[in-house]
Design a protein around this motif. Structure first.
Motif, PDB file in Angstrom:
ATOM      1  N   TYR A 164      38.329  45.903  53.381  1.00 52.34           N
ATOM      2  CA  TYR A 164      39.751  45.550  53.393  1.00 52.34           C
ATOM      3  C   TYR A 164      40.404  45.976  52.077  1.00 52.34           C
ATOM      4  O   TYR A 164      41.493  46.567  52.067  1.00 52.34           O
ATOM      5  N   ILE A 165      39.743  45.677  50.974  1.00 54.80           N
ATOM      6  CA  ILE A 165      40.264  46.036  49.650  1.00 54.80           C
ATOM      7  C   ILE A 165      40.405  47.549  49.526  1.00 54.80           C
ATOM      8  O   ILE A 165      41.425  48.063  49.053  1.00 54.80           O
ATOM      9  N   GLU A 166      39.392  48.255  49.975  1.00 49.80           N
ATOM     10  CA  GLU A 166      39.413  49.717  49.894  1.00 49.80           C
ATOM     11  C   GLU A 166      40.558  50.304  50.718  1.00 49.80           C
ATOM     12  O   GLU A 166      41.182  51.288  50.330  1.00 49.80           O
ATOM     13  N   LYS A 167      40.847  49.663  51.833  1.00 46.41           N
ATOM     14  CA  LYS A 167      41.870  50.172  52.748  1.00 46.41           C
ATOM     15  C   LYS A 167      43.291  49.863  52.289  1.00 46.41           C
ATOM     16  O   LYS A 167      44.204  50.682  52.461  1.00 46.41           O
ATOM     17  N   TYR A 168      43.499  48.692  51.678  1.00 52.36           N
ATOM     18  CA  TYR A 168      44.869  48.251  51.401  1.00 52.36           C
ATOM     19  C   TYR A 168      45.232  48.106  49.918  1.00 52.36           C
ATOM     20  O   TYR A 168      46.370  47.747  49.605  1.00 52.36           O
ATOM     21  N   ALA A 169      44.314  48.408  49.020  1.00 54.06           N
ATOM     22  CA  ALA A 169      44.589  48.259  47.583  1.00 54.06           C
ATOM     23  C   ALA A 169      45.779  49.105  47.134  1.00 54.06           C
ATOM     24  O   ALA A 169      46.643  48.641  46.380  1.00 54.06           O
ATOM     25  N   ALA A 170      45.838  50.339  47.608  1.00 54.25           N
ATOM     26  CA  ALA A 170      46.925  51.237  47.198  1.00 54.25           C
ATOM     27  C   ALA A 170      48.287  50.714  47.656  1.00 54.25           C
ATOM     28  O   ALA A 170      49.288  50.847  46.943  1.00 54.25           O
ATOM     29  N   SER A 227      47.012  42.022  42.698  1.00 52.11           N
ATOM     30  CA  SER A 227      45.885  41.104  42.920  1.00 52.11           C
ATOM     31  C   SER A 227      46.297  39.940  43.815  1.00 52.11           C
ATOM     32  O   SER A 227      45.544  39.521  44.705  1.00 52.11           O
ATOM     33  N   ILE A 228      47.498  39.431  43.591  1.00 53.72           N
ATOM     34  CA  ILE A 228      48.015  38.314  44.397  1.00 53.72           C
ATOM     35  C   ILE A 228      48.247  38.760  45.840  1.00 53.72           C
ATOM     36  O   ILE A 228      47.853  38.086  46.800  1.00 53.72           O
ATOM     37  N   THR A 229      48.884  39.914  45.998  1.00 53.74           N
ATOM     38  CA  THR A 229      49.162  40.430  47.342  1.00 53.74           C
ATOM     39  C   THR A 229      47.874  40.654  48.118  1.00 53.74           C
ATOM     40  O   THR A 229      47.751  40.240  49.279  1.00 53.74           O
ATOM     41  N   LEU A 230      46.903  41.292  47.476  1.00 50.82           N
ATOM     42  CA  LEU A 230      45.618  41.551  48.135  1.00 50.82           C
ATOM     43  C   LEU A 230      44.888  40.255  48.476  1.00 50.82           C
ATOM     44  O   LEU A 230      44.353  40.101  49.577  1.00 50.82           O
ATOM     45  N   PRO A 267      45.872  27.634  45.645  1.00 47.36           N
ATOM     46  CA  PRO A 267      45.794  28.396  44.386  1.00 47.36           C
ATOM     47  C   PRO A 267      44.358  28.730  43.992  1.00 47.36           C
ATOM     48  O   PRO A 267      44.066  29.867  43.591  1.00 47.36           O
ATOM     49  N   ASN A 268      43.470  27.747  44.105  1.00 45.52           N
ATOM     50  CA  ASN A 268      42.066  27.973  43.736  1.00 45.52           C
ATOM     51  C   ASN A 268      41.397  29.002  44.637  1.00 45.52           C
ATOM     52  O   ASN A 268      40.546  29.779  44.190  1.00 45.52           O
ATOM     53  N   LYS A 269      41.793  29.007  45.894  1.00 46.04           N
ATOM     54  CA  LYS A 269      41.229  29.989  46.832  1.00 46.04           C
ATOM     55  C   LYS A 269      41.659  31.403  46.442  1.00 46.04           C
ATOM     56  O   LYS A 269      40.847  32.335  46.454  1.00 46.04           O
ATOM     57  N   LEU A 270      42.938  31.555  46.104  1.00 38.72           N
ATOM     58  CA  LEU A 270      43.440  32.871  45.693  1.00 38.72           C
ATOM     59  C   LEU A 270      42.758  33.332  44.406  1.00 38.72           C
ATOM     60  O   LEU A 270      42.298  34.479  44.310  1.00 38.72           O
ATOM     61  N   ILE A 271      42.699  32.436  43.443  1.00 39.62           N
ATOM     62  CA  ILE A 271      42.075  32.767  42.149  1.00 39.62           C
ATOM     63  C   ILE A 271      40.605  33.124  42.346  1.00 39.62           C
ATOM     64  O   ILE A 271      40.092  34.073  41.736  1.00 39.62           O
ATOM     65  N   GLY A 272      39.936  32.381  43.220  1.00 38.02           N
ATOM     66  CA  GLY A 272      38.525  32.650  43.504  1.00 38.02           C
ATOM     67  C   GLY A 272      38.315  34.041  44.079  1.00 38.02           C
ATOM     68  O   GLY A 272      37.394  34.765  43.675  1.00 38.02           O
ATOM     69  N   ILE A 273      39.168  34.436  45.012  1.00 35.65           N
ATOM     70  CA  ILE A 273      39.074  35.770  45.630  1.00 35.65           C
ATOM     71  C   ILE A 273      39.349  36.855  44.589  1.00 35.65           C
ATOM     72  O   ILE A 273      38.631  37.858  44.514  1.00 35.65           O
ATOM     73  N   ILE A 274      40.378  36.639  43.784  1.00 33.37           N
ATOM     74  CA  ILE A 274      40.753  37.626  42.760  1.00 33.37           C
ATOM     75  C   ILE A 274      39.616  37.845  41.770  1.00 33.37           C
ATOM     76  O   ILE A 274      39.287  38.991  41.418  1.00 33.37           O
ATOM     77  N   GLU A 275      38.999  36.765  41.341  1.00 28.95           N
ATOM     78  CA  GLU A 275      37.943  36.884  40.332  1.00 28.95           C
ATOM     79  C   GLU A 275      36.619  37.360  40.932  1.00 28.95           C
ATOM     80  O   GLU A 275      35.875  38.100  40.283  1.00 28.95           O
ATOM     81  N   ARG A 276      36.349  36.953  42.155  1.00 27.28           N
ATOM     82  CA  ARG A 276      35.102  37.379  42.804  1.00 27.28           C
ATOM     83  C   ARG A 276      35.099  38.886  43.053  1.00 27.28           C
ATOM     84  O   ARG A 276      34.085  39.559  42.867  1.00 27.28           O
ATOM     85  N   TYR A 277      36.259  39.411  43.448  1.00 27.47           N
ATOM     86  CA  TYR A 277      36.350  40.840  43.769  1.00 27.47           C
ATOM     87  C   TYR A 277      37.070  41.645  42.677  1.00 27.47           C
ATOM     88  O   TYR A 277      37.391  42.811  42.889  1.00 27.47           O
ATOM     89  N   LYS A 278      37.319  40.981  41.550  1.00 23.51           N
ATOM     90  CA  LYS A 278      37.949  41.624  40.389  1.00 23.51           C
ATOM     91  C   LYS A 278      39.239  42.367  40.770  1.00 23.51           C
ATOM     92  O   LYS A 278      39.486  43.498  40.333  1.00 23.51           O
ATOM     93  N   LEU A 279      40.047  41.709  41.562  1.00 21.61           N
ATOM     94  CA  LEU A 279      41.294  42.324  42.023  1.00 21.61           C
ATOM     95  C   LEU A 279      42.300  42.498  40.890  1.00 21.61           C
ATOM     96  O   LEU A 279      43.242  43.290  41.013  1.00 21.61           O
ATOM     97  N   TYR A 280      42.103  41.778  39.802  1.00 25.44           N
ATOM     98  CA  TYR A 280      43.001  41.900  38.649  1.00 25.44           C
ATOM     99  C   TYR A 280      42.987  43.309  38.062  1.00 25.44           C
ATOM    100  O   TYR A 280      43.906  43.705  37.339  1.00 25.44           O
TER     101      TYR A 280
END
Length: 279
Positions: A69-75, A89-92, A191-204
């Motif tokens: 999903y990240i690979e497909k929609y990051a751009a 990171s928030i949008t993803l 909020p914690n769920k979003l932050i968890g996803i961002i940090e787990r997949y380094k979306l930042y």
């Protein structure tokens, strides 16, 4: 005497059955109208492939569906960030959470990756899905890219989210908490769920993509033929009908419905109709 009692009981039963029944009228669901959505175009790379490989190498337990999903929609998330000033990171993370990495029922049947409900101003197609309440109305899109753009506009055009844009683009934690504060979701753990996803997949890391390294046109979602003027659109005005529009542009009503994906003759003011296709 027994006959009288029997007749009395029979009358009571008949009256009870007559007045006890309620007429249940199911509210007719409005399917909405088909809106013309710009066709997606290929966007510049944000090194998403390299990002995914690195993540997978360091942690092979990460969800493969989410990585895809990240690979497909990051751009797309990066593009929206540079246009609307919302952290990629928030949008993803919201897309991953709200759509179940694209595998949720709502995402599959409507391309709605952010759980955006119809609200009164939505005129487009819609689907009905159980959420906080049974059979709530959600927006339906032809393309996932339109869902991403609508998510950005949803946040930028509503006053309750205005304070978010005072936060720095790289401050994803404040953005995550701010979304909950503004009422985007009812889940206390949102909020914690979003932050968890961002940090787990380094979306930042995608928040760091500079605009100069990601060149695109704000109108890049329009296809080439549309830019050249080979396709022609008409915005519906008060008093217009499909018949009057068809007469105006020398096209049959059936053809007009076909090229716009209309199921019936319903159109709305402000709706853009394709009246000339590119060949």
């Amino acid at each position: 005497m027994k006959l009288r009692v029997l007749l009395y009981c029979l009358c009571v039963l008949i009256l009870t059955s007559c007045f006890g029944k309620k007429n249940i009228v199911e509210k007719k669901k409005n399917p909405g109208v088909v809106l013309i959505e710009p066709k997606p175009v290929k966007l510049p790379s944000v090194k998403e492939g390299k990002h995914i490989k690195k993540l997978h190498k360091t942690n092979k337990k990460l969800n493969k569906t989410t990585l895809k999903y990240i690979e497909k929609y990051a751009a797309i998330a990066v593009k929206e960030m540079h246009i609307h000033k919302i952290p990629a990171s928030i949008t993803l993370a919201q897309g991953i959470l709200e759509s179940g990495s694209g595998n949720g029922q709502l995402a599959k049947k409507s391309n709605n990756h952010f759980g955006i409900k119809c609200h009164t101003q939505w005129k487009g197609e819609r689907v009905y899905h159980d959420d906080d309440e049974d059979q709530e109305c959600f927006r339906k899109y032809q393309y996932v890219e339109t869902s991403y753009n609508d998510h950005s506009e949803f946040l930028t055009k509503r006053r309750r989210y205005a304070f978010l844009f005072n936060y720095k683009l790289r401050d994803y934690k404040r953005w995550a908490k701010g979304l909950k504060k503004a009422g985007y979701a009812t889940d206390k753990k949102y909020p914690n769920k979003l932050i968890g996803i961002i940090e787990r997949y380094k979306l930042y890391e995608f928040d760091k993509v500079n605009k100069r390294d990601f060149k695109f046109s704000k109108n890049s979602t329009k296809n080439k033929n549309q830019k050249k003027g080979k396709e022609k659109y008409y915005k519906v005005k008060k008093g217009d009908t499909l018949y009057s529009i068809s007469r105006k542009f020398g096209i049959s009503v059936n053809k007009l419905k076909e090229i716009n994906g209309l199921k019936d003759n319903t159109i709305s003011i402000g709706q853009e109709l394709l009246v000339k296709k590119a060949y």
